[in-house]
Design an enzyme around this catalytic site. Structure first.
Site, PDB file in Angstrom:
ATOM      1  N   ARG A 420      -3.873   5.194  19.983  1.00 44.01           N
ATOM      2  CA  ARG A 420      -5.318   5.391  20.167  1.00 44.01           C
ATOM      3  C   ARG A 420      -6.003   4.089  20.549  1.00 44.01           C
ATOM      4  NH1 ARG A 420      -8.611   7.559  15.487  1.00 44.01           N
ATOM      5  NH2 ARG A 420      -7.369   6.059  14.321  1.00 44.01           N
ATOM      6  N   SER A 484       1.195  -0.507  12.708  1.00 40.44           N
ATOM      7  CA  SER A 484       1.647   0.061  11.429  1.00 40.44           C
ATOM      8  C   SER A 484       3.144  -0.090  11.209  1.00 40.44           C
ATOM      9  CB  SER A 484       1.244   1.532  11.351  1.00 40.44           C
ATOM     10  OG  SER A 484      -0.142   1.656  11.518  1.00 40.44           O
ATOM     11  N   ASP A 538      -2.010  -0.188   9.009  1.00 39.38           N
ATOM     12  CA  ASP A 538      -2.866   0.984   8.764  1.00 39.38           C
ATOM     13  C   ASP A 538      -3.223   1.129   7.289  1.00 39.38           C
ATOM     14  OD1 ASP A 538      -0.246   1.594   8.073  1.00 39.38           O
ATOM     15  OD2 ASP A 538      -0.325   3.649   8.798  1.00 39.38           O
TER      16      ASP A 538
END
Length: 798
Positions: A420, A484, A538
Site C-alpha cells: 500500500r 513488516s 507494523d
C-alpha cells in the site's frame, strides 16, 4: 399455516405416556414364546449374557457392516489393571452394487476387505478371533449364529434373508487361504454400543442408537425371556424397536409427512418408528450422533455430544431427550453417556489422542510465559546480540504522539502479498484529525521470491503511480516506511533486514539496509524524490496508532498473518543502545521464540510437518503455532492424519486435501462461528473439494477450535510475559496498561480475542490490560511515527 403443519408433530406428555404403555405391552409380547411371532417389536435375544468385568485381554479382529462404510478393526485389550485398549481401523466404501447385489458378492467383498486390512496390519500370520457387527435384525440361537430377518438402512442384498449370515461370512473367508480367523460372535451395533461403555462402567445396561436408524437394547432378566431356555442370570435383548407400529398401533400419531415418506421408501409399511425419525430429520436441521443410555438410582448426568456419533442436533435433541425421559419416568435417575464407538471401540479415543497435545494446561502456559520472559531479558543484553532467538530490536522510536503532530506525510506498507501507498494528512489542535488516502498494489509471487532489485523497483513503480494519481509527484514529502520484517536498526531511518518471513525470499536483501535499497530504486527511476524519515515495523505502527487515541498504550500486538509484539522499554535496560534516560520502543520479533528448542516439548507432530514444509524450516516456530498464516495448514495436517485413521471423509484423502495451503485461516473463522449451522460448515468443506458428511463437519469444527484456541492461549502467555515486565519496570503493585492490537485473526476470528484476553488475565493477574483495536497501524501508524520523529527532531534542533 406453518403451525397447522407442525401441530401434529407436537406431542403432549399424556400422549407420550400412552405411547410408552403401548411400547411396554409390545415388549412383553415380544419376549413371550407364543406371542413373539405376532409382535412387531421382536425382542431378539443376543446371547450376550454379561458385561465386561475388566479381566478381558488379548488381540481380536472386528468387522462392522451397517452403514455407508464397512470397517475392519484390530483391537488389543491389555491386562494392565487400567482396562486400557488399543484400536487400529480402516474404512472401506460400501458401493451400491454391493448393498443391492447378491449375497455371495456382499460376503466376498467383506472377506476381501478383511484380507486387505490384515495385510496392511501384517496380521496374516496370526490366528485371531473375529467379532462380526451386523447392524440388521437377526434371530439368534447362539452367539456365533444369526438368521437375517429383514434388511434395513437401504440394504437390499438378494439371497441373504432367512439365512445364517455367520455361515455366509465363513464360506467367503475360506476362499482366502492366507488368513486364519475364527468368527466367535455376531452382534448388533446397538449391543456393541452398550458393551463399549460397559467396559468402562459395569452399570451401563441400556444401549441406544439414534442416527441413520434407531434402536435400543438392554440387559433383561432371563426369567422374563421365554424364547430362551433357563431362568438364571441375564441376557441382552435387541429390541429392534424400529418396527414398533407396523401393526397400526401408532396410526393415530402418524402425520401426512410420515405417510408420504413411508410410501416413498424401499420398505413401505415397515420400520415406522424409523419413518417417524426420518420425518423429524426432514422437519428440522439435524446433526448425526450416537448415544448410550444407562440407568442407575443415583443421579442424572447429561453429557456433551461426541463429534463421532450420530443423532439429531447434539445440543437441542439431546436436551429434549433428557427432559422427556426425566418427566416420563420420574422414579428413575437416567444418565446419558456418549458411546466412544459402539461398533468398533476407540474412535473417540483416537481423536482425543490426536488433539490432546493441543490442550495446554495452566501449568504449561505458565512455563511458556516464564520462558518468554527469560528470552525477552536475554535479547536486551549486549552479549546476546547474534545469539538471541527473540531479537529485541531497538526501533529508535523514542516517543508516542502528544497531539501536536500536523502536516502531510507519505506512508508505505509492505508486509504481505499486497503493498500500500498512503497519503496521510494530520491536523492538530481542536480540529485534531487524521485523513488518509491510499491505493493497494499486488506483489506477484515472482517478485516476492525474485531479486531484491526487482522487489524495490516494483515498490517504486507503485509509488510513482500513486503520486501521479494524487497529483503530488513534485512534492518532497516526509515518508514513513512500514517494513513488516525483522530489521536491526542503527537509527530511525536505517534498517538492516535480519531475515525474510511470511513467504518472502527476495535475494540480496538480508543483511542490507532496506532504506538504502529504497533510495537507490528511487534514484534509478529518477522521477521523484522523497524524504525517508523512518522505517517502522507494523507492530510499532499499531502501538503508535492506538497511542494517538490513548496515551496509556505502550504495547503493540499483531495477531494476523504473522505474530509479533512491541513495547516501550526503559532505556536503562537496553544494553545495545547508548543512554539511560527515557524510553524506546523495542520490536521483540517474538515469532522466533522457540527456535533454540526451548518449547519443543509443546510442539506436536503436526507442527513439525508444517515447519518442514515451510519456506523457512526450523525458524519462526512460535509464529508457526500462533499466526494465521499457518493455522489452516496445521488443521489440514490433522485432517489428513484423521482420514488415514478412517475417522474422516470415509477414509479417503482427496486431491484437494493433499494441496498445501488449501485450508486458509479464514475458513477456520467461518467454521468456528457460533452462528453457523453444521450444514453450512459442510458446504464450506464441499467448496474446498472435501466431500463431507455431517459427522465429518462436527470433527472438522472441533479440530479448528482446538488449533485456534491453542494459538490464542500461547499468544496470551507471551503477552502476559510482556505486561508483567512492564509492571516490574514501573515498580508498581498493580499495572494499568493498554495494548494496541491489529491483525485479521484477532479481529475476525469468533473466539481468538476472547481466549487471548482471558489467558492474559489468568497469567498476569496483577495487570489490568485494556485491548484497543488499531485503525490501520501499518499505514496511519507509519505516518504518526514519521510525524513524531519530525517533531522530536525539530525540538532537538531548537
Amino acid at each position: 399455516q406453518v403451525d397447522r403443519y407442525l401441530y401434529p408433530l407436537r406431542l403432549s406428555d399424556d400422549v407420550l405416556l400412552d405411547v410408552m404403555a403401548r411400547f411396554q405391552a409390545e415388549m412383553v409380547k415380544g419376549l413371550g414364546r407364543d406371542t413373539n411371532p405376532t409382535a412387531t417389536v421382536k425382542m431378539l435375544p443376543s446371547f450376550v449374557r454379561s458385561l465386561p468385568d475388566g479381566s478381558e485381554k488379548g488381540e481380536f479382529l472386528a468387522v462392522d457392516l451397517g452403514g455407508s462404510q464397512f470397517r475392519a478393526h484390530q483391537v488389543k485389550v491389555f491386562d494392565d489393571g487400567r482396562q486400557s485398549s488399543q484400536l487400529e481401523s480402516k474404512s472401506y466404501p460400501t458401493p451400491k452394487e454391493v448393498t443391492q447385489g447378491n449375497g455371495a458378492e456382499l460376503f466376498d467383498y467383506i472377506a476381501d476387505c478383511l484380507s486387505d486390512f490384515m495385510e496392511t496390519r501384517n496380521l496374516k500370520n496370526k490366528k485371531l478371533p473375529l467379532g462380526f457387527t451386523f447392524s440388521f435384525p437377526c434371530r439368534q440361537t447362539k452367539l456365533e449364529e444369526g438368521v437375517l430377518l429383514a434388511w434395513t438402512k437401504h440394504f437390499r442384498v438378494r439371497g441373504v434373508q432367512d439365512t445364517d449370515v455367520v455361515s455366509s461370512l465363513r464360506r467367503a473367508l475360506q476362499k482366502h487361504q492366507d488368513i486364519d480367523v475364527d468368527v466367535l460372535a455376531l452382534v448388533n451395533d446397538t449391543v456393541g454400543t452398550m458393551m463399549t461403555c460397559g467396559y468402562d462402567d459395569q452399570r451401563c445396561e441400556v444401549g441406544l442408537i439414534i442416527g441413520t436408524g434407531t434402536n435400543a437394547c438392554y440387559m433383561e432378566e432371563m426369567r422374563h425371556i421365554s424364547l430362551v431356555e433357563g431362568d438364571e442370570g441375564r441376557m441382552c435383548i435387541n429390541t429392534e424397536w424400529g418396527a414398533f407400529g407396523d401393526d397400526g398401533a401408532l396410526d393415530d400419531l402418524r402425520t401426512e409427512f410420515d405417510r408420504e415418506l413411508d410410501l416413498g421408501s424401499l420398505n413401505p409399511g415397515k420400520q415406522l418408528v424409523n419413518t417417524f425419525h426420518t420425518s423429524l430429520l426432514q422437519a428440522k436441521c439435524v446433526v448425526k450422533t450416537r448415544w448410550l443410555l444407562w440407568c442407575d438410582n443415583t443421579h442424572f448426568w447429561p453429557h456433551q455430544p461426541s463429534p463421532l456419533r450420530r443423532a439429531p442436533c447434539p445440543s437441542r435433541f439431546a436436551k429434549r431427550l433428557h427432559k422427556a425421559v426425566r418427566r416420563l419416568v420420574p422414579t428413575c435417575d437416567v444418565r446419558f453417556l456418549l458411546s466412544a464407538g459402539g461398533s468398533g471401540r476407540g474412535a473417540r479415543r483416537r481423536l482425543d489422542a490426536a488433539l490432546a497435545p493441543f490442550l495446554l494446561p495452566p501449568g504449561t502456559l505458565r512455563e511458556v510465559r516464564d520462558k518468554m520472559r527469560a528470552e525477552l531479558e536475554y535479547g536486551l543484553k549486549r552479549e546476546a546480540q547474534g545469539k538471541a532467538t527473540v531479537k529485541m530490536l531497538p526501533t529508535y522510536v523514542c516517543g508516542t504522539p502528544d497531539g501536536t503532530e500536523k502536516g502531510k506525510f507519505l506512508a508505505l506498507d509492505l508486509g504481505g502479498t499486497n503493498f500500500r501507498v498512503l497519503l496521510v494528512k494530520i491536523k492538530s489542535g481542536r480540529r485534531r484529525s487524521v485523513q488518509m488516502y491510499n491505493k493497494i498494489f499486488a506483489i506477484p509471487l515472482e517478485i516476492m521470491q525474485g531479486t531484491g532489485e526487482e522487489l524495490f523497483d516494483h515498490i517504486v513503480q507503485c509509488i510513482a503511480e500513486f503520486l501521479e494519481y494524487m497529483g503530488i509527484k513534485g512534492a518532497r514529502l516526509p515518508l514513513g516506511f512500514t517494513f513488516s520484517f525483522p530489521c536491526r536498526q542503527a537509527s530511525i531511518d536505517k534498517g538492516t533486514l535480519v531475515g525474510w518471513t511470511k513467504g518472502f525470499k527476495a535475494t540480496d536483501c538480508e543483511g542490507e539496509d532496506v532504506v538504502d535499497m529504497l533510495r537507490e530504486a528511487i534514484r534509478r527511476r529518477n522521477e521523484f524524490d522523497l524524504d525517508i524519515v523512518a522505517v517502522v515495523n507494523d507492530t510499532v505502527g499499531t502501538m503508535m496508532t492506538c497511542g494517538y487515541e490513548d496515551p496509556n498504550c505502550e504495547i503493540g500486538l499483531i495477531a494476523g498473518t504473522g505474530s509479533n509484539v512491541c513495547y516501550m522499554e526503559d532505556m536503562k535496560n537496553i544494553e545495545i543502545v547508548e543512554g539511560n534516560e527515557g524510553k524506546m520502543c523495542i520490536n521483540t520479533e517474538w515469532g522466533a521464540f522457540g527456535d533454540n528448542g526451548c518449547i519443543d516439548y509443546i510442539r506436536t507432530k503436526y507442527d513439525r510437518e508444517v515447519d518442514e514444509g515451510s519456506l523457512n524450516p526450523g525458524k519462526q516456530r512460535y509464529e508457526k503455532m500462533t499466526s494465521g498464516m499457518y493455522l489452516g495448514e496445521i488443521v489440514r495436517q490433522i485432517l489428513i492424519d484423521l482420514t488415514k485413521q478412517g475417522l474422516l471423509f470415509r477414509g479417503h484423502i482427496s486431491e484437494s486435501l493433499r494441496k498445501r495451503g488449501i485450508f486458509e485461516t479464514k475458513f477456520l473463522s467461518q467454521i468456528e462461528s457460533d452462528r453457523l449451522a453444521l450444514l453450512q460448515v459442510r458446504r464450506i468443506l464441499q467448496q474446498l473439494g472435501l466431500d463431507s458428511t455431517c459427522d465429518d463437519s462436527i470433527i472438522v469444527k472441533e479440530v479448528c477450535g482446538v488449533v485456534s484456541t491453542r494459538a490464542a492461549r500461547l499468544c496470551g502467555a507471551g503477552l502476559a510475559a510482556v505486561v508483567e515486565k512492564k509492571r516490574e519496570n514501573r515498580g508498581v503493585e498493580r499495572l494499568q496498561i493498554t495494548v494496541g492490537v491489529d491483525g485479521t485473526l484477532y479481529k475476525l476470528h469468533p473466539h481468538f480475542s476472547t481466549v487471548l484476553r482471558e489467558t492474559v488475565k489468568e497469567l498476569a493477574p496483577q495487570c489490568d490490560v485494556t485491548f484497543m483495536l488499531s485503525e490501520d497501524g501499518s499505514g496511519k501508524g507509519a505516518a504518526l511515527i514519521t510525524a513524531v520523529a519530525k517533531r522530536l527532531h525539530n525540538v532537538g534542533q531548537k
